[in-house]
Design a protein around this motif. Structure first.
Motif, PDB file in Angstrom:
ATOM      1  N   TRP A 301       0.454  -0.930  -0.167  1.00  0.00           N
ATOM      2  CA  TRP A 301      -0.506   0.207  -0.294  1.00  0.00           C
ATOM      3  C   TRP A 301       0.777   2.062  -0.077  1.00  0.00           C
ATOM      4  O   TRP A 301       0.783   2.031  -0.316  1.00  0.00           O
ATOM      5  N   TYR A 302       1.752   1.411   1.117  1.00  0.00           N
ATOM      6  CA  TYR A 302       2.697   2.725   0.855  1.00  0.00           C
ATOM      7  C   TYR A 302       3.710   2.539  -0.555  1.00  0.00           C
ATOM      8  O   TYR A 302       3.550   3.910  -0.953  1.00  0.00           O
ATOM      9  N   LEU A 303       3.853   1.550  -0.265  1.00  0.00           N
ATOM     10  CA  LEU A 303       5.040   1.821  -2.111  1.00  0.00           C
ATOM     11  C   LEU A 303       3.450   1.959  -3.095  1.00  0.00           C
ATOM     12  O   LEU A 303       4.419   2.887  -4.170  1.00  0.00           O
ATOM     13  N   LEU A 304       2.969   1.450  -3.094  1.00  0.00           N
ATOM     14  CA  LEU A 304       2.041   2.277  -4.410  1.00  0.00           C
ATOM     15  C   LEU A 304       1.997   3.691  -4.361  1.00  0.00           C
ATOM     16  O   LEU A 304       1.229   3.931  -5.451  1.00  0.00           O
ATOM     17  N   ALA A 305       0.824   3.978  -3.544  1.00  0.00           N
ATOM     18  CA  ALA A 305       0.345   5.483  -2.972  1.00  0.00           C
ATOM     19  C   ALA A 305       1.687   6.596  -2.715  1.00  0.00           C
ATOM     20  O   ALA A 305       1.625   7.729  -2.951  1.00  0.00           O
ATOM     21  N   GLY A 306       3.175   5.713  -3.005  1.00  0.00           N
ATOM     22  CA  GLY A 306       4.641   6.228  -2.753  1.00  0.00           C
ATOM     23  C   GLY A 306       4.294   7.067  -1.543  1.00  0.00           C
ATOM     24  O   GLY A 306       4.991   8.504  -1.124  1.00  0.00           O
ATOM     25  N   ARG A 307       3.872   6.460  -0.249  1.00  0.00           N
ATOM     26  CA  ARG A 307       4.179   6.780   1.179  1.00  0.00           C
ATOM     27  C   ARG A 307       5.278   6.757   2.248  1.00  0.00           C
ATOM     28  O   ARG A 307       5.095   5.557   1.448  1.00  0.00           O
ATOM     29  N   SER A 308       5.827   7.655   2.534  1.00  0.00           N
ATOM     30  CA  SER A 308       6.583   7.111   3.581  1.00  0.00           C
ATOM     31  C   SER A 308       5.857   5.396   4.664  1.00  0.00           C
ATOM     32  O   SER A 308       4.805   5.445   4.908  1.00  0.00           O
ATOM     33  N   ILE A 309       7.172   4.474   5.205  1.00  0.00           N
ATOM     34  CA  ILE A 309       6.772   3.184   5.771  1.00  0.00           C
ATOM     35  C   ILE A 309       7.086   3.917   6.846  1.00  0.00           C
ATOM     36  O   ILE A 309       7.376   4.674   7.400  1.00  0.00           O
ATOM     37  N   PRO A 310       5.833   3.600   8.109  1.00  0.00           N
ATOM     38  CA  PRO A 310       6.061   4.212   9.422  1.00  0.00           C
ATOM     39  C   PRO A 310       7.501   3.494   9.829  1.00  0.00           C
ATOM     40  O   PRO A 310       8.073   2.439   8.983  1.00  0.00           O
ATOM     41  N   SER A 311       7.569   3.735  11.079  1.00  0.00           N
ATOM     42  CA  SER A 311       8.690   3.461  12.317  1.00  0.00           C
ATOM     43  C   SER A 311       8.834   2.156  12.293  1.00  0.00           C
ATOM     44  O   SER A 311       7.717   1.372  12.212  1.00  0.00           O
ATOM     45  N   ALA A 312       9.852   1.324  13.168  1.00  0.00           N
ATOM     46  CA  ALA A 312       9.542   0.590  13.308  1.00  0.00           C
ATOM     47  C   ALA A 312       9.470   0.086  14.450  1.00  0.00           C
ATOM     48  O   ALA A 312       8.225  -1.051  15.363  1.00  0.00           O
ATOM     49  N   ALA A 313       8.600   0.688  15.419  1.00  0.00           N
ATOM     50  CA  ALA A 313       7.711   0.938  16.385  1.00  0.00           C
ATOM     51  C   ALA A 313       6.364   0.249  16.490  1.00  0.00           C
ATOM     52  O   ALA A 313       5.184   0.261  17.237  1.00  0.00           O
ATOM     53  N   GLU A 314       5.901   1.176  15.346  1.00  0.00           N
ATOM     54  CA  GLU A 314       4.121   1.281  14.609  1.00  0.00           C
ATOM     55  C   GLU A 314       4.640  -0.465  14.633  1.00  0.00           C
ATOM     56  O   GLU A 314       2.600  -0.758  14.099  1.00  0.00           O
ATOM     57  N   TYR A 315       5.240  -1.707  13.977  1.00  0.00           N
ATOM     58  CA  TYR A 315       4.896  -2.441  13.529  1.00  0.00           C
ATOM     59  C   TYR A 315       4.944  -3.994  15.022  1.00  0.00           C
ATOM     60  O   TYR A 315       4.988  -4.445  14.959  1.00  0.00           O
ATOM     61  N   ASP A 316       5.350  -3.386  16.246  1.00  0.00           N
ATOM     62  CA  ASP A 316       4.780  -4.012  17.297  1.00  0.00           C
ATOM     63  C   ASP A 316       5.437  -5.537  17.101  1.00  0.00           C
ATOM     64  O   ASP A 316       4.884  -6.389  17.247  1.00  0.00           O
ATOM     65  N   GLY A 317       6.652  -4.767  16.541  1.00  0.00           N
ATOM     66  CA  GLY A 317       7.226  -7.037  16.936  1.00  0.00           C
ATOM     67  C   GLY A 317       7.593  -7.262  15.390  1.00  0.00           C
ATOM     68  O   GLY A 317       7.887  -8.284  15.689  1.00  0.00           O
ATOM     69  N   PHE A 318       6.478  -6.897  14.441  1.00  0.00           N
ATOM     70  CA  PHE A 318       6.575  -7.943  13.261  1.00  0.00           C
ATOM     71  C   PHE A 318       5.936  -8.612  13.015  1.00  0.00           C
ATOM     72  O   PHE A 318       6.352  -9.748  12.950  1.00  0.00           O
ATOM     73  N   ALA A 319       4.771  -9.002  13.546  1.00  0.00           N
ATOM     74  CA  ALA A 319       4.378 -10.341  13.767  1.00  0.00           C
ATOM     75  C   ALA A 319       3.612 -10.677  12.397  1.00  0.00           C
ATOM     76  O   ALA A 319       3.531 -12.512  12.773  1.00  0.00           O
ATOM     77  N   GLN A 320       3.756  -9.896  11.415  1.00  0.00           N
ATOM     78  CA  GLN A 320       2.950 -11.111  10.441  1.00  0.00           C
ATOM     79  C   GLN A 320       4.162 -10.244   9.047  1.00  0.00           C
ATOM     80  O   GLN A 320       3.691 -10.196   8.120  1.00  0.00           O
ATOM     81  N   LEU A 321       5.608 -10.080   9.341  1.00  0.00           N
ATOM     82  CA  LEU A 321       6.706 -10.473   8.702  1.00  0.00           C
ATOM     83  C   LEU A 321       6.284 -11.254   7.112  1.00  0.00           C
ATOM     84  O   LEU A 321       6.686 -10.753   5.908  1.00  0.00           O
ATOM     85  N   GLU A 322       6.050 -12.389   7.100  1.00  0.00           N
ATOM     86  CA  GLU A 322       5.993 -13.536   5.971  1.00  0.00           C
ATOM     87  C   GLU A 322       4.889 -12.843   5.265  1.00  0.00           C
ATOM     88  O   GLU A 322       4.985 -13.313   3.711  1.00  0.00           O
ATOM     89  N   ASN A 323       4.167 -12.147   5.995  1.00  0.00           N
ATOM     90  CA  ASN A 323       2.591 -11.628   4.802  1.00  0.00           C
ATOM     91  C   ASN A 323       3.099 -10.615   4.835  1.00  0.00           C
ATOM     92  O   ASN A 323       2.580  -9.433   4.274  1.00  0.00           O
ATOM     93  N   GLY A 324       3.934  -9.773   3.892  1.00  0.00           N
ATOM     94  CA  GLY A 324       4.678  -8.420   3.690  1.00  0.00           C
ATOM     95  C   GLY A 324       4.600  -7.018   4.299  1.00  0.00           C
ATOM     96  O   GLY A 324       4.018  -6.125   3.798  1.00  0.00           O
ATOM     97  N   ILE A 325       4.621  -7.667   6.067  1.00  0.00           N
ATOM     98  CA  ILE A 325       4.209  -6.589   6.300  1.00  0.00           C
ATOM     99  C   ILE A 325       5.501  -6.339   7.042  1.00  0.00           C
ATOM    100  O   ILE A 325       5.922  -6.698   8.601  1.00  0.00           O
ATOM    101  N   GLY A 326       6.498  -4.889   6.632  1.00  0.00           N
ATOM    102  CA  GLY A 326       6.571  -4.734   7.893  1.00  0.00           C
ATOM    103  C   GLY A 326       8.807  -5.095   7.203  1.00  0.00           C
ATOM    104  O   GLY A 326       9.730  -4.342   8.119  1.00  0.00           O
TER     105      GLY A 326
END
Length: 495
Positions: A301-326
C-alpha cells in the motif's frame, strides 16, 4: 465440548499416501508406517542421549500414538519421557528423565507424518493459487488450508474445514497462535467471497478461540469494490473489539495475475492512498487504547501510494513479516545501522579492509574461496515494487564507496498482472531480461526471497548454477544491505 455455533462437523479427513507439500511444493513420498520418520538428531539433546537415529520411526510418546510433530512436542512435555521407536524390524522402547531446558532434538522428514496437507474447500475467485498460470510443478497448485501448518509455520487458514476432532484438539493442546484469513466479518459477504454458502460465522469461531485464550493473527485481503470501504470499517470494528485475542490485523491488497477471474482488478495508486487514510484513525485509536497499532497495512500500500513507511515501533515486533508487513522498514533500518557503523569505523580505521570492518551477523553470502578473482561491477535484480527503495539504498552505497551499482527491476512476465514482489520472481524472467544486457564483468545479486528453503532453487526450478551458466556471470544471494555492501567492497568475482 461445545463447538462454535454454525460450525459444520465434517467426516475425518482421509489419509493420503502420496502428496506434494513443503516450501515451493517439494515432492514427498509417504509410506504406510504410523509415526514420524526422523531425519536429523540434534547433538546434546534428549534424542541424542536416547540414541535415536536418522531413519528411525517414532511411533508413540508416553503411551500416546503420534499423528504429527505437534503430538510429539505435546506429549513429550513431561519430566519422564518414554519413546517407542521402530528401527527396521526392531521395536525399541526408550526412556529417560528430561533435563531442565534440554531440547527434544528431533527433526522429522515431514511435519504431519503420513497425512497429506489439508486442502482448501473454498472457491475464492481471488485465490492466488487459482490464478497461477499452468506449467509449474504440481506442488505450487496445492491450495492448503491446514490448521496444523497455521500453528507450526504461520500459514493462513479460513477455519472452514475443521472437524469436531480438530476443534477438540485445538482446545486440548492449546494450539496458539493461529493465523486466520478473515477477509470480511459480515457472514453473507464472507460466504460470497469464499464461494462457500455454508461457511461458518467467523466471529463466532474467533470468540470461541478467544474464550479459550487462543490468540489469532488475522488478515483482510481487500478487493476493490467488494470488501473495502464500509465493509472494511465493519470488519475492523469487529476485529478490534476482539483484542487481545486478535493480536494483529493485516490489510493486504488482492494479488492479480494474468490469469485472473473476470472483473478482478488491482488497486490504483490513488485508491491505495485513500485506503491508508481510512485505516490511519484505527491505528491511532488502537495505539492510544491498547498500546499497539494492531492494524497493519502491507508494505505494498505504501509503495503503491508513494507514502513513507511507518517506523519500526509501529509494527510492534513484526508479527506478520512473512505476509509482507514491515519488510521494507526492516531493510531500511538495517541499512541505516550499517551506514552508521561504516562511517564510524572508516573514521577510526580508513586503511582496514571493508569486509573485515563491516561484517554484520545476519549476512548470508555464499562465498567461493580459493579461486582466482577479478574486478567486477554489481547488478542487483529485484521485483518492480522493491526497486525504488533498493535504488535509494544503493545510491547511498555508491556515494560512500565510489563504486557503481545497477538496480535491475525484473518484470514478472510469468505471473503478469500486478505481481511485482521479489518473492514471486522466476528464474526464466531473470535470465531472459538480463541476457545480452551488458552483464560482462558483473556480479549478479539475486534476492533470497525468490529461492526455496535451501537458497538454491527458483520457483521454476532453475538452480543458481543454471542461471550463472545462462548469463555467464557469477551469482550471489543477497538478503540484507550488508550482503550488497560486502560484494561492493570486495568488487571481486570468482573465476
Amino acid at each position: 465440548m461445545c463447538l462454535p455455533t454454525g460450525t459444520p462437523v465434517c467426516a475425518p479427513y482421509p489419509q493420503i499416501l502420496r502428496t506434494s507439500v513443503g516450501t515451493y511444493g517439494s515432492e514427498i513420498v509417504l509410506n504406510h508406517m504410523k509415526g514420524g520418520s526422523v531425519c536429523d538428531v540434534e547433538p546434546h539433546s534428549l534424542a541424542a542421549r536416547l540414541d535415536i537415529q536418522s531413519g528411525d520411526v517414532i511411533v508413540s510418546v508416553n503411551g500416546h500414538p503420534l499423528r504429527d510433530v505437534i503430538d510429539f512436542n505435546y506429549y513429550a512435555g513431561e519430566p519422564l519421557v518414554e519413546i517407542v521407536v521402530q528401527r527396521g524390524r526392531e521395536t525399541l522402547r526408550l526412556a529417560a528423565e528430561r533435563r531442565f531446558g534440554e531440547p527434544l532434538g528431533v527433526s522429522f522428514a515431514h511435519p504431519t507424518f503420513d497425512t497429506d496437507i489439508r486442502q482448501c474447500v473454498n472457491r475464492c475467485e481471488f485465490c492466488f493459487v487459482a490464478q497461477s498460470p499452468r506449467g509449474m510443478r504440481r506442488g505450487l497448485y496445492i491450495r492448503d488450508d491446514d490448521y496444523r501448518y497455521s500453528f507450526l509455520f504461520g500459514q493462513f487458514i479460513t477455519l472452514t474445514n475443521l472437524t469436531e476432532e480438530d476443534w477438540q484438539r485445538i482446545e486440548q493442546q492449546h494450539l496458539s497462535p493461529l493465523y486466520v484469513s478473515v477477509h470480511a466479518t459480515e457472514l453473507d459477504l464472507r460466504r460470497r467471497m469464499l464461494g462457500k454458502a455454508d461457511a461458518p460465522d467467523i466471529l463466532t469461531q474467533l470468540r470461541w478461540l478467544a474464550e479459550r485464550n487462543i490468540t489469532v493473527h488475522t488478515q483482510l485481503v481487500l478487493i476493490p469494490g467488494i470488501n473495502d470501504g464500509i465493509h472494511l470499517e465493519h470488519s475492523l470494528t469487529d476485529l478490534v473489539a476482539l483484542y487481545p485475542a486478535v493480536r494483529s490485523i493485516s490489510v493486504v491488497p488482492v494479488g492479480v495475475t494474468r490469469c485472473h477471474a473476470p472483473g478482478l482488478r488491482a488497486y490504483a495508486p490513488e485508491e491505495a492512498a485513500r485506503l491508508l487514510e481510512q485505516v490511519q484513525p484505527w491505528r491511532r485509536h488502537c495505539r492510544e487504547q491498547f498500546g499497539v497499532t494492531l492494524v497493519y497495512p502491507s508494505d505494498e500500500w505504501y509503495l503503491l501510494a508513494g507514502r513513507s513507511i511507518p517506523s519500526a515501533a509501529e509494527y510492534d515486533g513484526f508479527a506478520q513479516l512473512e505476509n509482507g508487513i514491515g519488510i521494507v522498514r526492516q531493510f531500511l533500518d538495517k541499512w541505516r545501522r550499517l551506514k552508521s557503523r561504516i562511517r564510524r569505523r572508516r573514521h577510526r580505521a580508513i586503511q582496514a579492509k571493508a569486509d573485515e570492518m563491516f561484517h554484520e551477523e545476519e549476512r548470508s553470502l555464499d562465498k567461493v574461496q580459493g579461486r582466482r578473482q577479478r574486478k567486477a561491477g554489481i547488478t542487483v535484480a529485484c521485483g518492480q515494487m522493491a526497486a525504488p527503495i533498493l535504488q535509494k539504498v544503493c545510491s547511498e552505497m555508491e556515494a560512500i564507496a565510489g563504486k557503481r551499482i545497477t538496480v535491475f527491476p525484473v518484470i514478472n512476465n510469468w505471473y503478469g498482472g500486478n505481481v511485482a514482489v521479489s518473492g514471486l520472481l522466476i528464474g526464466r524472467d531473470v535470465v531472459e531480461q538480463l541476457r545480452g544486457g551488458g552483464m560482462r564483468d558483473q556480479v549478479l545479486l539475486l534476492p533470497r526471497v525468490m529461492l526455496d528453503s535451501t537458497g538454491k532453487v527458483t520457483l521454476d526450478d532453475l538452480t543458481l548454477e543454471e542461471i550463472e551458466c545462462a548469463l555467464e556471470v557469477p551469482v550471489v544471494v543477497a538478503q540484507s544491505p550488508s550482503d550488497i555492501w560486502e560484494v561492493l567492497q570486495d568488487g571481486l568475482v570468482s573465476e
